[in-house]
Enzyme design. Structure first.
Site, PDB file in Angstrom:
ATOM      1  N   GLY A 135       0.817  -1.199   0.000  1.00  0.00           N
ATOM      2  CA  GLY A 135       0.000   0.000   0.000  1.00  0.00           C
ATOM      3  C   GLY A 135       0.855   1.256   0.000  1.00  0.00           C
ATOM      4  CB  CYS A 136       0.186   4.652  -1.274  1.00  0.00           C
ATOM      5  SG  CYS A 136      -1.506   4.882  -0.682  1.00  0.00           S
TER       6      CYS A 136
END
Length: 316
Positions: A135-136
């Site tokens: 995930g970012c």
């Protein structure tokens, strides 16, 4: 002798990350984009929606079996969370040799999949054909915490702020510029999926509080770290420099980085290193572009790694 290009397709290409992937693929000398799946854009020319692509390819609306039947060497899934499974099942059944990279959270906890944050996990890559992109927010947190992982005296507290592109293209409060104007929107303040992801990957509990801001792209992650023993700012700065000395996409800076300076770039800046009295607490700030190092750039790093190419091919 002419070398055949490696064929690649994207599923879920309407979103912001899909557009960035198309640009990176177009810049890659060894990749040929052979299909781009999007229900909403079906029939339209890809070149009309992507500055970097100049071919005649058109978007198609493809179900899981149709994607598998395309028989591409590489497939990237850029779908919302919870939507990947039918495509994975179809490719597993019909094209198990396909290199499959999933950008959603769906397989980040599956030990059969390689978790691809190259700066931290490339040494564990063992030829897996199934890769889960981090995930970012999770990327920013892990890169900010890892150099002090063994010194932690308690859970890191992570205050994250993302531009609204991180909320995707499906209309919601979190990507509505009118609601975000002059605003900062907190959400999922405990048990966010990236909190669970980072806790699992680092093996320590992490506390994460995400917020959406009015800017379009870029994440600022401010991380509060309690230490077992006092360390000076110089010692901490040196740890980060040493840990990332050979990582061209990670820049250690002296001052706290600004998200406006990282937007549109491929890497990460980490800095700020501010000590509390007593030197047993430090605050570290990391910034990255959520659409690039938080998604598309990282997927391209993982693709290059899996295919034995220079990890930064097409990234620069």
């Amino acid at each position: 002798m002419t070398v055949q290009p490696t064929t690649i397709g994207i599923v879920g290409a309407r979103g912001h990350t899909g557009a960035e992937l198309i640009k990176l693929i177009a810049a890659h000398p060894q990749l040929q984009l052979v299909f781009v799946s999007s229900r909403e854009l079906a029939g339209q020319r890809v070149a009309e929606h992507s500055d970097g692509y100049e071919g005649e390819l058109r978007y198609e609306s493809l179900d899981a079996d149709a994607v598998a039947a395309k028989a591409a060497d590489v497939v990237i899934l850029a779908l919302p969370n919870g939507k990947a499974e039918p495509f994975v099942a179809a490719i597993d059944a019909n094209r198990p040799q396909t290199l499959l990279i999933d950008l959603s959270a769906d397989y980040r906890f599956d030990p059969a999949w390689y978790y691809g944050l190259p700066e931290l996990t490339r040494h564990t890559y063992a030829g897996q054909r199934r890769i889960s992109n981090p995930g970012c927010y999770a990327t920013a947190m892990q890169l900010a915490i890892t150099p002090l992982r063994e010194q932690l005296a308690g859970p890191p507290q992570c205050f994250g702020v993302s531009g609204y592109s991180g909320a995707g293209t499906t209309p919601s409060d979190k990507n509505n510029p009118a609601l975000l104007a002059d605003n900062l929107m907190p959400y999922a303040l405990t048990n966010h999926m990236h909190e669970r992801e980072v806790s699992a990957q680092l093996g320590v509990p992490v506390e994460f509080m995400p917020h959406v801001a009015p800017h379009f792209r870029g994440i600022t992650m401010t991380v509060n770290l309690w230490l077992q023993q006092p360390l000076t700012r110089e010692q901490i700065h040196a740890r980060y420099l040493e840990r990332y000395a050979h990582e061209p996409l990670i820049e250690i800076v002296d001052e706290a980085p600004w998200v406006s300076r990282i937007a549109g770039t491929q890497g990460v800046q980490i800095g700020g290193f501010t000590m509390a009295p007593g030197n047993k607490r430090v605050v570290v700030v990391a910034t990255l572009d959520n659409l690039l190092k938080g998604a598309a750039t990282q997927a391209m790093q993982n693709l290059n790694l899996a295919l034995g190419w220079d990890e930064l091919t097409a990234i620069g």
